[in-house]
Design a protein around this motif. Structure first.
Motif, PDB file in Angstrom:
ATOM      1  N   ALA A 164     -11.659  -0.815   2.280  1.00 58.36           N
ATOM      2  CA  ALA A 164     -12.112   0.204   1.316  1.00 58.36           C
ATOM      3  C   ALA A 164     -13.485   0.748   1.717  1.00 58.36           C
ATOM      4  CB  ALA A 164     -12.150  -0.382  -0.090  1.00 58.36           C
ATOM      5  N   GLU A 219      -4.572   0.276  -3.450  1.00 59.81           N
ATOM      6  CA  GLU A 219      -5.337  -0.670  -4.274  1.00 59.81           C
ATOM      7  C   GLU A 219      -4.575  -1.979  -4.493  1.00 59.81           C
ATOM      8  OE1 GLU A 219      -3.042   2.031  -7.129  1.00 59.81           O
ATOM      9  OE2 GLU A 219      -4.105   2.193  -5.204  1.00 59.81           O
ATOM     10  N   HIS A 220      -3.302  -2.007  -4.145  1.00 59.25           N
ATOM     11  CA  HIS A 220      -2.497  -3.218  -4.315  1.00 59.25           C
ATOM     12  C   HIS A 220      -2.395  -4.042  -3.036  1.00 59.25           C
ATOM     13  CE1 HIS A 220      -1.137  -2.201  -8.367  1.00 59.25           C
ATOM     14  NE2 HIS A 220      -0.989  -0.963  -7.942  1.00 59.25           N
ATOM     15  N   CYS A 238       0.825  -1.211   0.000  1.00 58.04           N
ATOM     16  CA  CYS A 238       0.000   0.000   0.000  1.00 58.04           C
ATOM     17  C   CYS A 238       0.858   1.260   0.000  1.00 58.04           C
ATOM     18  CB  CYS A 238      -0.955   0.000   1.195  1.00 58.04           C
ATOM     19  SG  CYS A 238      -0.151   0.156   2.813  1.00 58.04           S
TER      20      CYS A 238
END
Length: 273
Positions: free
Chosen positions: A69, A60-61, A54
């Motif tokens: 989220a 998002e990874h 992150c």
């Protein structure tokens, strides 16, 4: 209508929950508020693995597919956030710690500038200030800390009449302060350390754009690398604070450049060896 998200770091409905409900009742009597409770014990929020995905590549990874989220969106949709935790082992609970661990990327790439924060802590004996200060690290994510703090020591069971009155008075006071911060609307003035952190991040991300691409891109897209900016968002900044912050950032930038050159020399020597 002020939307309040109460993030509950306790694994049970105890004193911390009682304090938060008292604040909710007091705020409801003072203005229009809508409370939502997020119980971390019920959330699918897995333990951070410390993989740096992150931080280095972007949140998002993150390899963990869970409720993070959704929780971030809940925070962004609120006007005020209450971080509520009892004291466990002289600090916040593991539930609250894990939330802050998982949101660590927001300390590199702040985003919660529209949210006022209130910290609520209860303790059986000691550790209130240490816990409050630890939770207050959320200011690095952009939170406006003008909502204040409430800390209560709960020793007796059941509470005496005097303790009940004290809880009522303190909860009412915290509610008024928090509602005042929400009603004010404007962003509170960042302190010296806030401005210094911004200038340091400017310098470091510019130098380390290849090592920290997610941070560099985030800042570049928002125009935060512009030297003429004094802070992330529009807020009154003390000129002396900015001057001091620039001086610190200049030193940090020089150190970052030296480190980068040293790494380049090492890589060159390895390639030649």
């Amino acid at each position: 209508m002020h939307r309040i998200l109460a993030i509950m770091g306790s694994p049970r409905r105890g004193d911390t929950h009682h304090l938060t409900r008292r604040i909710e009742a007091a705020m409801a009597g003072l203005g229009e508020v809508q409370f939502e409770y997020l119980w971390l014990r019920d959330a699918d929020l897995r333990t951070c693995r410390g993989c740096y995905a992150c931080l280095l590549r972007g949140e998002e990874h993150c390899p963990l597919d869970d409720d993070l989220a959704r929780i971030e969106q809940q925070i962004l949709a609120s006007d005020g956030v209450i971080f509520a935790s009892p004291v466990y082992a002289m600090n916040m609970t593991a539930l609250m710690t894990n939330l802050l661990d998982r949101l660590a990327y927001a300390m590199h790439r702040p985003r919660f500038f529209e949210q006022k924060a209130l910290i609520v802590v209860s303790a059986g004996a000691a550790g209130i200030k240490v816990t409050q200060n630890a939770i207050a690290a959320v200011r690095l994510m952009g939170f406006d800390m003008s909502g204040g703090r409430l800390g209560m020591t709960m020793l007796s069971r059941p509470w005496t009449a005097a303790e009940q009155r004290r809880v009522h008075v303190e909860a009412e006071r915290a509610a008024r302060r928090f509602l005042s911060a929400l009603t004010a609307g404007r962003r509170s003035r960042p302190g010296f350390m806030d401005v210094a952190l911004y200038r340091i991040e400017q310098a470091v991300y510019e130098v380390n754009r290849e090592e920290q691409p997610a941070d560099y891109k985030y800042f570049a897209e928002r125009g935060w690398l512009n030297p003429s900016r004094r802070w992330y968002v529009d807020a009154p900044v003390n000129p002396l604070h900015d001057l001091g912050a620039r001086a610190i950032a200049w030193i940090v930038r020089r150190q970052a450049l030296r480190r980068q050159r040293a790494l380049e020399r090492e890589m060159q020597q390895r390639s030649q060896g």
